[in-house]
Design an enzyme around this catalytic site. Structure first.
Site, PDB file in Angstrom:
ATOM      1  N   LYS A   5      -0.581   4.794   4.563  1.00  0.00           N
ATOM      2  CA  LYS A   5      -1.457   3.838   5.264  1.00  0.00           C
ATOM      3  C   LYS A   5      -0.957   3.607   6.690  1.00  0.00           C
ATOM      4  O   LYS A   5       0.232   3.391   6.900  1.00  0.00           O
ATOM      5  CB  LYS A   5      -1.534   2.513   4.492  1.00  0.00           C
ATOM      6  CG  LYS A   5      -2.511   1.537   5.124  1.00  0.00           C
ATOM      7  CD  LYS A   5      -2.955   0.458   4.150  1.00  0.00           C
ATOM      8  CE  LYS A   5      -3.924  -0.524   4.803  1.00  0.00           C
ATOM      9  NZ  LYS A   5      -5.192   0.094   5.217  1.00  0.00           N
ATOM     10  N   HIS A  56       0.837  -1.204   0.000  1.00  0.00           N
ATOM     11  CA  HIS A  56       0.000   0.000   0.000  1.00  0.00           C
ATOM     12  C   HIS A  56       0.871   1.252   0.000  1.00  0.00           C
ATOM     13  O   HIS A  56       2.070   1.198   0.289  1.00  0.00           O
ATOM     14  CB  HIS A  56      -0.921   0.027   1.230  1.00  0.00           C
ATOM     15  CG  HIS A  56      -2.097  -0.898   1.128  1.00  0.00           C
ATOM     16  ND1 HIS A  56      -2.034  -2.207   1.507  1.00  0.00           N
ATOM     17  CD2 HIS A  56      -3.359  -0.699   0.659  1.00  0.00           C
ATOM     18  CE1 HIS A  56      -3.209  -2.793   1.291  1.00  0.00           C
ATOM     19  NE2 HIS A  56      -4.034  -1.893   0.767  1.00  0.00           N
TER      20      HIS A  56
HETATM   21  N1  LIG Z   1     -12.817  -1.195   2.881  1.00  0.00           N
HETATM   22  C1  LIG Z   1     -12.264  -0.707   1.775  1.00  0.00           C
HETATM   23  O1  LIG Z   1     -12.615  -1.080   0.637  1.00  0.00           O
HETATM   24  C2  LIG Z   1     -11.214   0.355   1.901  1.00  0.00           C
HETATM   25  C3  LIG Z   1     -10.877   0.801   3.143  1.00  0.00           C
HETATM   26  N2  LIG Z   1     -10.022   1.846   3.294  1.00  0.00           N
HETATM   27  C4  LIG Z   1      -9.830   2.311   4.652  1.00  0.00           C
HETATM   28  O2  LIG Z   1     -10.522   3.545   4.810  1.00  0.00           O
HETATM   29  C5  LIG Z   1      -9.887   4.327   5.820  1.00  0.00           C
HETATM   30  C6  LIG Z   1      -9.586   5.717   5.274  1.00  0.00           C
HETATM   31  O3  LIG Z   1      -8.622   5.615   4.248  1.00  0.00           O
HETATM   32  P1  LIG Z   1      -8.114   6.925   3.476  1.00  0.00           P
HETATM   33  O4  LIG Z   1      -9.259   7.625   2.842  1.00  0.00           O
HETATM   34  O5  LIG Z   1      -6.977   6.467   2.632  1.00  0.00           O
HETATM   35  O6  LIG Z   1      -7.555   7.787   4.697  1.00  0.00           O
HETATM   36  P2  LIG Z   1      -7.430   9.372   4.818  1.00  0.00           P
HETATM   37  O7  LIG Z   1      -6.504   9.613   5.972  1.00  0.00           O
HETATM   38  O8  LIG Z   1      -7.097   9.975   3.496  1.00  0.00           O
HETATM   39  O9  LIG Z   1      -8.916   9.846   5.205  1.00  0.00           O
HETATM   40  C7  LIG Z   1      -9.497   9.662   6.465  1.00  0.00           C
HETATM   41  C8  LIG Z   1     -10.380  10.864   6.707  1.00  0.00           C
HETATM   42  O10 LIG Z   1     -11.146  10.645   7.874  1.00  0.00           O
HETATM   43  C9  LIG Z   1     -11.220  11.882   8.566  1.00  0.00           C
HETATM   44  N3  LIG Z   1     -11.547  11.669   9.975  1.00  0.00           N
HETATM   45  C10 LIG Z   1     -10.810  11.083  10.940  1.00  0.00           C
HETATM   46  N4  LIG Z   1     -11.454  11.146  12.120  1.00  0.00           N
HETATM   47  C11 LIG Z   1     -12.630  11.787  11.898  1.00  0.00           C
HETATM   48  C12 LIG Z   1     -13.732  12.172  12.708  1.00  0.00           C
HETATM   49  N5  LIG Z   1     -13.763  11.901  14.011  1.00  0.00           N
HETATM   50  N6  LIG Z   1     -14.769  12.805  12.131  1.00  0.00           N
HETATM   51  C13 LIG Z   1     -14.781  13.060  10.811  1.00  0.00           C
HETATM   52  N7  LIG Z   1     -13.762  12.738   9.980  1.00  0.00           N
HETATM   53  C14 LIG Z   1     -12.705  12.106  10.526  1.00  0.00           C
HETATM   54  C15 LIG Z   1      -9.832  12.496   8.387  1.00  0.00           C
HETATM   55  O11 LIG Z   1      -9.826  13.886   8.649  1.00  0.00           O
HETATM   56  C16 LIG Z   1      -9.588  12.160   6.906  1.00  0.00           C
HETATM   57  O12 LIG Z   1     -10.093  13.151   6.053  1.00  0.00           O
HETATM   58  C17 LIG Z   1      -8.652   3.531   6.253  1.00  0.00           C
HETATM   59  O13 LIG Z   1      -8.972   2.765   7.393  1.00  0.00           O
HETATM   60  C18 LIG Z   1      -8.420   2.602   5.063  1.00  0.00           C
HETATM   61  O14 LIG Z   1      -7.704   1.447   5.374  1.00  0.00           O
HETATM   62  C19 LIG Z   1      -9.464   2.473   2.237  1.00  0.00           C
HETATM   63  C20 LIG Z   1      -9.751   2.058   0.964  1.00  0.00           C
HETATM   64  C21 LIG Z   1     -10.636   0.959   0.696  1.00  0.00           C
HETATM   65  O1  LIG Z   2      -5.772   2.113   3.212  1.00  0.00           O
HETATM   66  C1  LIG Z   2      -5.995   1.823   2.013  1.00  0.00           C
HETATM   67  O2  LIG Z   2      -5.642   2.555   1.071  1.00  0.00           O
HETATM   68  C2  LIG Z   2      -6.712   0.580   1.726  1.00  0.00           C
HETATM   69  N1  LIG Z   2      -7.213  -0.075   2.728  1.00  0.00           N
HETATM   70  C3  LIG Z   2      -7.966  -1.270   2.684  1.00  0.00           C
HETATM   71  C4  LIG Z   2      -7.227  -2.361   3.433  1.00  0.00           C
HETATM   72  O3  LIG Z   2      -6.729  -2.093   4.540  1.00  0.00           O
HETATM   73  O4  LIG Z   2      -7.170  -3.485   2.942  1.00  0.00           O
HETATM   74  C5  LIG Z   2      -8.412  -1.646   1.295  1.00  0.00           C
HETATM   75  C6  LIG Z   2      -7.483  -1.269   0.191  1.00  0.00           C
HETATM   76  O5  LIG Z   2      -6.482  -2.216   0.075  1.00  0.00           O
HETATM   77  C7  LIG Z   2      -6.929   0.147   0.330  1.00  0.00           C
END
Ligand SMILES: NC(=O)C1=CN([C@@H]2O[C@H](COP(=O)(O)OP(=O)(O)OC[C@H]3O[C@@H](n4cnc5c(N)ncnc54)[C@H](O)[C@@H]3O)[C@@H](O)[C@H]2O)C=CC1
Ligand SMILES: O=C(O)C1=N[C@H](C(=O)O)C[C@H](O)C1
Length: 269
Positions: A162, A158
């Site tokens: 991350k 990643h």
């Molecule tokens: N399940 C899936 O398919 C996927 C999951 N993810 C997960 O999603 C999460 C976010 O990933 P990214 O967008 O890359 O991170 P990022 O750090 O770019 O975005 C997270 C956002 O959440 C906000 N945030 C944090 N605490 C908050 C609160 N109390 N109230 C409102 N907003 C708050 C932050 O200010 C930030 O804008 C991670 O846990 C990642 O692993 C990411 C991509 C795919």
């Molecule tokens: O943090 C990410 O970017 C992603 N998080 C998810 C994970 O923890 O598997 C899904 C994806 O791989 C991107």
């Protein structure tokens, strides 16, 4: 005419938040009714479209989640574990479907989702893409067909920002391998090898994490035996795959009975 389901995106300024805003506003099946960011974030009080460098979308970013959720039929939440636990209680209060993409959730976070799921639909998955969820099923089948002469390793890569490891996807794949083999993942899990580790334990399921640059998300499940190797691989090149899956989940959850669901339920896999 029935109004389209209203969606709130939490963590709207994040990598996934912005992708979700684009995906929901482009959809003909849903409308964006709210965007939430953490208190003190410089986007709070401003129009989300303008914050993202485009035209106004008529949705002001708020740091008051309950006010936003009260207008919504679904909340799509890719933020951080503590925030997600807080949002689960508030989404349940508003009787909105809560789609959780947040990873890195520990047992003490997960147990707090149970009470919320008594009142509302929660759909949670470490990866919302169709491809990864299919790979999970394939991993389970291959693991069930092979014995412990085949060493199982999950390798993920990643981007440099991350914060959790192994990734949520890697844990889903490891869990599927353990299920296929009929073992408890925690009993056989090997993570973070370093130094004189000794030989690999028979039956172990190993995890390795690479972090660098702007890698969206890559996962290999390696089945390694003497003289041959099977590698199951998924490569994500665009975060839109996760956002499309999350929106699909938000729509699927409308009218479902309260409870906890995952993407296997949504995709019928
Ligand atoms: N399940 C899936 O398919 C996927 C999951 N993810 C997960 O999603 C999460 C976010 O990933 P990214 O967008 O890359 O991170 P990022 O750090 O770019 O975005 C997270 C956002 O959440 C906000 N945030 C944090 N605490 C908050 C609160 N109390 N109230 C409102 N907003 C708050 C932050 O200010 C930030 O804008 C991670 O846990 C990642 O692993 C990411 C991509 C795919
Ligand atoms: O943090 C990410 O970017 C992603 N998080 C998810 C994970 O923890 O598997 C899904 C994806 O791989 C991107």
């Amino acid at each position: 005419m029935t109004a389209l389901p209203g969606i709130v995106v939490t963590g709207a300024s994040g990598r996934m938040g912005q992708m979700l805003v684009r995906t929901v506003t482009a959809s003909e099946k849903a409308r964006l009714v709210g965007c939430v960011e953490r208190a003190g974030h410089h986007w709070v009080g401003r129009d989300i479209g303008e914050c993202m460098g485009g035209a106004a979308l008529g949705v002001t970013v708020t740091d008051d989640p309950l006010e936003a959720f009260a207008k919504a039929q679904a909340v799509i939440d890719f933020t951080a574990p503590a925030a997600t636990v807080e949002f689960a209680a508030l989404a349940a209060q508003a009787r909105a479907v809560h789609v959780i993409g947040t990873t890195g959730m520990e047992a003490h976070h997960l147990e707090k989702l149970g009470p919320a799921a008594r009142h509302a639909v929660i759909i949670r998955a470490g990866n919302m893409s169709l491809g990864v969820n299919l790979l999970v099923r394939l991993t389970q089948k291959v693991a069930a067909a092979l014995d412990a002469d085949w060493d199982i390793e999950v390798v993920e890569a990643h981007h440099r920002m991350k914060v959790d490891a192994p990734s949520g996807t890697a844990l889903m794949l490891g869990q599927a391998a353990a299920d296929g083999r009929g073992v408890v993942l925690d009993d056989v899990r090997e993570s973070g090898r370093d130094g004189i580790t000794g030989a690999r334990a028979r039956g172990a399921i190993g995890f390795s994490a690479i972090r660098g640059g702007d890698i969206v998300g890559e996962h290999d499940v390696i089945f390694a035996a003497d003289g041959e190797r099977i590698v199951l691989r998924h490569i994500a090149t665009d975060r839109a795959i996760f956002a499309r899956g999350a929106l699909k989940a938000a729509l699927w959850g409308q009218g479902k009975a309260p409870g906890e669901y995952d993407m296997m339920d949504v995709l019928g896999l």
